[in-house]
Design an enzyme around this catalytic site. Structure first.
Site, PDB file in Angstrom:
ATOM      1  N   SER A 288    -125.123 -23.378 -23.917  1.00  0.00           N
ATOM      2  CA  SER A 288    -125.090 -23.781 -25.248  1.00  0.00           C
ATOM      3  C   SER A 288    -125.575 -23.328 -26.781  1.00  0.00           C
ATOM      4  O   SER A 288    -127.208 -23.636 -26.347  1.00  0.00           O
ATOM      5  CB  SER A 288    -125.055 -25.408 -24.701  1.00  0.00           C
ATOM      6  OG  SER A 288    -124.630 -26.467 -25.733  1.00  0.00           O
ATOM      7  N   GLU A 289    -124.946 -23.167 -27.561  1.00  0.00           N
ATOM      8  CA  GLU A 289    -125.807 -22.474 -28.253  1.00  0.00           C
ATOM      9  C   GLU A 289    -126.652 -23.313 -29.073  1.00  0.00           C
ATOM     10  O   GLU A 289    -127.944 -22.029 -29.981  1.00  0.00           O
ATOM     11  CB  GLU A 289    -124.878 -21.805 -29.440  1.00  0.00           C
ATOM     12  CG  GLU A 289    -124.649 -22.968 -30.677  1.00  0.00           C
ATOM     13  CD  GLU A 289    -122.971 -22.847 -29.501  1.00  0.00           C
ATOM     14  OE1 GLU A 289    -122.576 -23.007 -28.385  1.00  0.00           O
ATOM     15  OE2 GLU A 289    -121.863 -23.135 -30.763  1.00  0.00           O
TER      16      GLU A 289
END
Lengths: 234, 208
Positions: free
Chosen positions: B45-46
Site C-alpha cells: 500500500s503506497e
C-alpha cells in the site's frame, strides 16, 4: 536546548509569517499535525503555501485553513475529499500544483538531504513533464524535479523523547518523515513525550536532529473511510 | 456472457506468481486479493506498508492503519511499515513486481489514461503516475467499453495520460489483450465471448 513546549501556539511562536511555505506530514487524515494546524488557524497567518499530499476534509486537517482563506497555494497529489477546496480552486481563489505522490515525497526528501533537484521517469509523456528539463540516461528519458525547501515543517508522531527523537505508529508515518526533513524548522506534535532513554536507539524513525520543537497533546485521529468485515466471514 | 467484476478480478489474480510484491489499485483491482488462493503474495500500500491485511472487524478499526484508499485495514505477521519517500523508492526502483489498476482508456502503444477528464473535477493522480512508471509489469483491469458503448481500448488515448507506453496487459470483461509490437494481441476470450465481438468492441489495432 529546550525542545519541549507547552502547547501548539507556544511551539509556533515566532515562526509564522504571511506568505510562508509549510511542509505538512500526513496521508488523508492519517498522521496529520492536527493541533499545529488548529494553532495556525488561530494565529491567522495568511497566504500560506502548503506542500501536503492531501488537503484534509472540509472541517479537519488543512481544510480548516481553507475555510478561513489562509491558504494561497497547495502542492498535493490528491485533493478529492474536500468540497471547499474544489470551490476555491474552481473560482480561482486557490492555486494548485499537482505532484505525483512519489515525486512529492522525493522532493521533500531531496530538499531535506540538500539535493536541489533529481531526475525521475514518473510523469514523462504527461502534463506533469511540460516545461521541465528532459534528460536521457542509458536510453531512457527522465524529467528534472526540484527539491522542496520549506520555511517550516509540521508533523505528527506517536512518541518523542525530549531531544526530539521520534517514532511513528503504523501507516501514520507516511509523509511525516520526508516533510520533517525539508523544513528550516520542524515542529512535531506527539501523543506522548517519554523520558530520555526509554526509546530504543535502534528503532528511532526520525532522529532528533531534524526536530526543533515538540508538543504533546490529545489527538482526535479521525477515520476517513471506516471499512470493516463481518466476523462470520472470517 | 462477458466476465463480471469478480471474474475479471479472478482472471487478474492469475497474473500473480508466488513470492510477488504487488500493488493493487482501487475498484476491481482491490477484489484481486480475494482470488490469490495459496500463492504467497505480499500487497504493497503506497502510503507506507508491505503486507496489507483484510479490513478489520467492527470495533477494531485503527485510525493509524489505513490503505492508499484511506480505508481502515489490518496488518499481518509479515507486515513492514515505512515512510512515503521509502515507499515510492521501492516503486520507482522497480522492486514491486506488478501493479494491477483500473483505467479510463488504454491505447495500442501501452499509453494509459486514468486520472483526469478535462472539464470535470480533477482530484489528482495520487501515486498512479509513479506506479506505472516504476513497477515491473502494469496490468489494467477495466470494462472494454464505456457506458455509451464506446471502446476504451483505443488507437490513441484522448484523455491526459497517466503514463506513456506503460501498459503490458489489459484484462476486460471481454477478454485479455497484450501490448505488443504494432498493436494489441488477443491472449484469450472471456467465456462465451466470440473473437468477432471482442474485435468489434476494440478500436485499437489487433495484430493477431
Amino acid at each position: 536546548m529546550k525542545k519541549v513546549y507547552g502547547n501548539a501556539a507556544e511551539a509556533l511562536d515566532g515562526l509564522l509569517f504571511d506568505g510562508m511555505f509549510i511542509a505538512a506530514g500526513g496521508f488523508g487524515l492519517c498522521g496529520i499535525p492536527e493541533l499545529l494546524l488548529q494553532a495556525i488557524k488561530e494565529a491567522g497567518t495568511k497566504d500560506l503555501t502548503f506542500a501536503s499530499n492531501n488537503a484534509g476534509v472540509d472541517d479537519f486537517g488543512i481544510g480548516i485553513l481553507l475555510q478561513t482563506r489562509q491558504v494561497k497555494k497547495m502542492i498535493s497529489s490528491y485533493v478529492g475529499e474536500n468540497a471547499e477546496f474544489m470551490r476555491q480552486y474552481l473560482s480561482g481563489e486557490l492555486e494548485l500544483e499537482f505532484n505525483p505522490q512519489g515525486t512529492l515525497a522525493e522532493r521533500m526528501r531531496a530538499g531535506g538531504a540538500g539535493i536541489p533537484g533529481f531526475y525521475t521517469k514518473t510523469g514523462v509523456g504527461t502534463v506533469i513533464a511540460e516545461g521541465k528539463e528532459h534528460k536521457d540516461f542509458d536510453g531512457e528519458t527522465y524529467i528534472l524535479e526540484k527539491g522542496i525547501f520549506a520555511d517550516l515543517a509540521i508533523v505528527k508522531a506517536w512518541k518523542a523523547d525530549d531531544t526530539g527523537n521520534l517514532i511513528f505508529r503504523k501507516t501514520a508515518r507516511n509523509f511525516n518523515v520526508p516533510a520533517a526533513t525539508c523544513g528550516k524548522i520542524c515542529v512535531a506534535e506527539v501523543e506522548e513525550i517519554v523520558p530520555r532513554g526509554s526509546l530504543d536507539p535502534d528503532c528511532i524513525h526520525l532522529p532528533g536532529i531534524y526536530v526543533h520543537r515538540i508538543i504533546q497533546g490529545a489527538h482526535e485521529k479521525r477515520i476517513e473511510q471506516r471499512t470493516t468485515r463481518k466476523r462470520e466471514e472470517a | 456472457m462477458p466476465w463480471d467484476r469478480n471474474q475479471m478480478a479472478a482472471r487478474a489474480a492469475d497474473e500473480l506468481e508466488d513470492g510477488m510484491y504487488v500493488n493493487l489499485g482501487i475498484g476491481i483491482p482491490t477484489l484481486v486479493a480475494n482470488y490469490v488462493g495459496d500463492k504467497d503474495i505480499t500487497l504493497q500500500s503506497e502510503n507506507g506498508m508491505l503486507g496489507m491485511g483484510p479490513f478489520p472487524f467492527e470495533g477494531e478499526e485503527d485510525p493509524d492503519l489505513i490503505n492508499a484508499g484511506k480505508q481502515t485495514i489490518t496488518e499481518l505477521a509479515r507486515t513492514a511499515y515505512f515512510d512515503s519517500a521509502t515507499s515510492f523508492a521501492m516503486i520507482r526502483g522497480g522492486k514491486i513486481a506488478a501493479a494491477i489498476l483500473g483505467a479510463m482508456e488504454v491505447a495500442e502503444n501501452g499509453d494509459l489514461a486514468n486520472w483526469m477528464i478535462p472539464g470535470k473535477l480533477v482530484k489528482g493522480m495520487g501515486g498512479a503516475m509513479d506506479l506505472v512508471a516504476g513497477v515491473g509489469r502494469v496490468v489494467v483491469v477495466m470494462d472494454h467499453t464505456n457506458k455509451h458503448g464506446e471502446s476504451k481500448v483505443l488507437k490513441e488515448c484522448t484523455l491526459p495520460l497517466t503514463g506513456k507506453g506503460v501498459v503490458d496487459r489489459i484484462i476486460t470483461n471481454l477478454g485479455v489483450l497484450d501490448v505488443v509490437e504494432g498493436g494489441l494481441a488477443i491472449v484469450e476470450l472471456a467465456d462465451g465471448v466470440t473473437e468477432d465481438e471482442l474485435r468489434a468492441a476494440t478500436e485499437a489495432t489487433i495484430v493477431n
